[in-house]
Enzyme design. Structure first.
Site, short mmCIF file in Angstrom:
data_model
loop_
_atom_site.label_atom_id
_atom_site.label_comp_id
_atom_site.label_asym_id
_atom_site.label_seq_id
_atom_site.Cartn_x
_atom_site.Cartn_y
_atom_site.Cartn_z
N LYS A 148 0.86 -1.40 -0.04
CA LYS A 148 -0.03 0.11 -0.01
C LYS A 148 0.76 1.09 -0.01
O LYS A 148 0.40 2.46 -0.31
CB LYS A 148 -0.72 0.03 1.17
CG LYS A 148 -1.91 -1.23 1.40
CD LYS A 148 -2.66 -0.81 2.74
CE LYS A 148 -3.49 -2.01 3.26
NZ LYS A 148 -4.02 -1.87 4.39
N GLY A 149 2.28 1.07 0.63
CA GLY A 149 2.95 2.20 0.55
C GLY A 149 3.19 3.46 -0.51
O GLY A 149 3.25 4.59 -0.20
N ASP B 248 14.80 -1.36 1.21
CA ASP B 248 15.39 -1.77 2.34
C ASP B 248 16.09 -2.83 2.33
O ASP B 248 17.36 -2.65 1.83
CB ASP B 248 14.25 -1.96 3.48
CG ASP B 248 14.58 -2.25 4.88
OD1 ASP B 248 15.75 -1.76 5.31
OD2 ASP B 248 13.72 -2.52 5.95
N ASP C 6 3.69 3.45 6.72
CA ASP C 6 2.94 3.33 7.81
C ASP C 6 3.69 2.79 8.95
O ASP C 6 4.86 2.27 8.68
CB ASP C 6 1.75 2.23 7.71
CG ASP C 6 2.27 0.89 7.59
OD1 ASP C 6 3.15 0.58 6.65
OD2 ASP C 6 1.61 -0.02 7.99
N PHE D 277 13.53 3.96 10.95
CA PHE D 277 12.15 3.53 10.74
C PHE D 277 11.41 4.83 10.12
O PHE D 277 11.26 5.79 11.05
CB PHE D 277 11.37 2.55 11.52
CG PHE D 277 10.12 2.08 11.02
CD1 PHE D 277 10.31 1.02 10.18
CD2 PHE D 277 8.93 2.78 11.32
CE1 PHE D 277 9.02 0.41 9.61
CE2 PHE D 277 7.87 1.99 10.87
CZ PHE D 277 7.96 1.04 9.90
N LYS E 49 17.27 2.53 1.41
CA LYS E 49 17.98 2.37 2.57
C LYS E 49 19.23 1.48 2.31
O LYS E 49 19.11 0.34 2.51
CB LYS E 49 17.24 1.84 3.69
CG LYS E 49 16.62 2.89 4.74
CD LYS E 49 16.03 1.77 5.96
CE LYS E 49 14.63 2.45 6.09
NZ LYS E 49 13.95 1.35 7.26
N ARG F 259 0.06 6.97 7.27
CA ARG F 259 0.14 7.10 5.95
C ARG F 259 -0.16 8.46 5.35
O ARG F 259 0.29 8.95 4.29
CB ARG F 259 -0.58 6.07 5.36
CG ARG F 259 -0.09 4.66 5.48
CD ARG F 259 -0.91 3.56 4.53
NE ARG F 259 -0.81 2.46 5.02
CZ ARG F 259 0.18 1.42 4.60
NH1 ARG F 259 1.25 1.95 3.93
NH2 ARG F 259 -0.09 0.16 5.07
N GLU G 98 7.84 1.88 -6.26
CA GLU G 98 8.14 1.50 -4.99
C GLU G 98 8.43 2.66 -3.98
O GLU G 98 8.88 3.82 -4.45
CB GLU G 98 9.00 0.65 -4.83
CG GLU G 98 9.48 -0.04 -3.38
CD GLU G 98 8.35 -0.67 -2.73
OE1 GLU G 98 7.14 -0.06 -2.66
OE2 GLU G 98 8.47 -2.03 -2.18
N ASP G 99 7.89 2.77 -2.87
CA ASP G 99 7.96 3.69 -1.78
C ASP G 99 9.65 3.72 -1.29
O ASP G 99 10.28 4.82 -1.27
CB ASP G 99 6.99 3.74 -0.74
CG ASP G 99 6.74 2.40 -0.16
OD1 ASP G 99 7.71 1.34 -0.36
OD2 ASP G 99 5.76 2.36 0.54
P1 5GP Z 1 12.33 -4.78 1.75
O1 5GP Z 1 11.81 -6.03 1.29
O2 5GP Z 1 13.13 -3.96 0.92
O3 5GP Z 1 13.05 -5.13 3.02
O4 5GP Z 1 10.99 -3.85 2.23
C1 5GP Z 1 10.43 -3.12 1.32
C2 5GP Z 1 9.19 -2.69 2.01
O5 5GP Z 1 9.23 -2.66 3.78
C3 5GP Z 1 8.71 -1.39 1.42
O6 5GP Z 1 8.03 -1.33 0.49
C4 5GP Z 1 8.14 -0.99 2.65
O7 5GP Z 1 6.82 -1.16 2.83
C5 5GP Z 1 8.53 -1.53 3.89
N1 5GP Z 1 9.63 -0.69 4.51
C6 5GP Z 1 11.03 -0.56 4.35
N2 5GP Z 1 11.55 0.45 5.32
C7 5GP Z 1 10.57 1.02 5.93
C8 5GP Z 1 10.33 2.03 6.65
O8 5GP Z 1 11.24 2.90 7.19
N3 5GP Z 1 9.21 2.48 7.06
C9 5GP Z 1 8.03 1.88 6.81
N4 5GP Z 1 6.92 2.34 7.21
N5 5GP Z 1 7.92 0.84 5.72
C10 5GP Z 1 9.14 0.30 5.41
MG MG Z 2 6.15 -0.72 -0.11
#
Ligand code: 5GP
Ligand code: MG
Length: 175
Positions: free
Chosen positions: A43-44, A103, A159, A152, A131, A165, A99-100
């Site tokens: 949703k982000g 990570d 969220d 975070f 990140k 959000r 993508e938002d």
């Molecule tokens: P990844 O699979 O790269 O670890 O994570 C990606 C997803 O984790 C992002 O699309 C997001 O939804 C969530 N995410 C990663 N870092 C953050 C953060 O700092 N804050 C929030 N709210 N969501 C995050």
């Molecule tokens: Mg996301």
């Protein structure tokens, strides 16, 4: 969530504006004659995506998938679930995944692998924020807005347990 949660602005709405402007300009240069399919990850991404597409003044189509890797809380579970799959056929399409935040990279590595099997004409990635220190799977980001610290973040679509959000800036959540 504790009632002690504190929010510190990390990226202001003004900075988000110029960041999205730059991304939109780069995407326009590369896609204005390609009728791309912009594929947002819910949703982000919903706030960023709606700001981005309103700056793109050329033919395009929009699709969403919903993926979940985080359970509730702030740590990735390491497992990606497809909560809502594609409805459109992407074979032969120029697909730009939006993508938002990236990570660990686990979500994107999973999705890009899944999409490649469907034979798009091209497949690229646009991320509002990254990140990099937390990366566990390599991911090539073709259009990147901001590099952010290992904190975070909430707001501008991001969220914590479905809250925050709606905030118009990006904040560090400190509990
Ligand atoms: P990844 O699979 O790269 O670890 O994570 C990606 C997803 O984790 C992002 O699309 C997001 O939804 C969530 N995410 C990663 N870092 C953050 C953060 O700092 N804050 C929030 N709210 N969501 C995050
Ligand atoms: Mg996301």
């Amino acid at each position: 969530m504790s009632s002690q949660a504190k929010l510190q602005v990390l990226v202001s709405r003004a900075e988000l504006n110029t960041t999205v402007d730059k991304l939109a300009a780069a995407i326009t240069r590369d896609y204005n004659d390609k009728n791309p399919l912009l594929l947002g990850i819910l949703k982000g991404v919903f706030v960023f995506m709606s700001d981005l597409v309103r700056r793109l003044d050329f033919p395009l189509e929009i699709e969403f998938v919903r993926l979940s890797s985080y359970g509730s809380g702030q740590e990735t579970s390491g497992k990606v679930k497809m909560m809502q799959d594609l409805e459109l056929n992407i074979e032969g399409r120029h697909v730009l995944v939006v993508e938002d935040i990236i990570d660990t990279g686990i979500t994107l590595a999973f999705l890009l692998d899944y999409l490649k099997k469907k034979k798009p004409a091209s497949l690229k990635l646009c991320a509002l924020s990254d990140k990099p220190v937390r990366r566990r799977m390599p991911v090539k980001i073709d259009y990147l807005g901001l590099t952010v610290p290992d904190k975070f973040l909430v707001g501008y679509g991001l969220d914590c347990d479905e809250k925050y959000r709606n905030l118009p800036d990006i904040y560090v959540l400190e509990e």
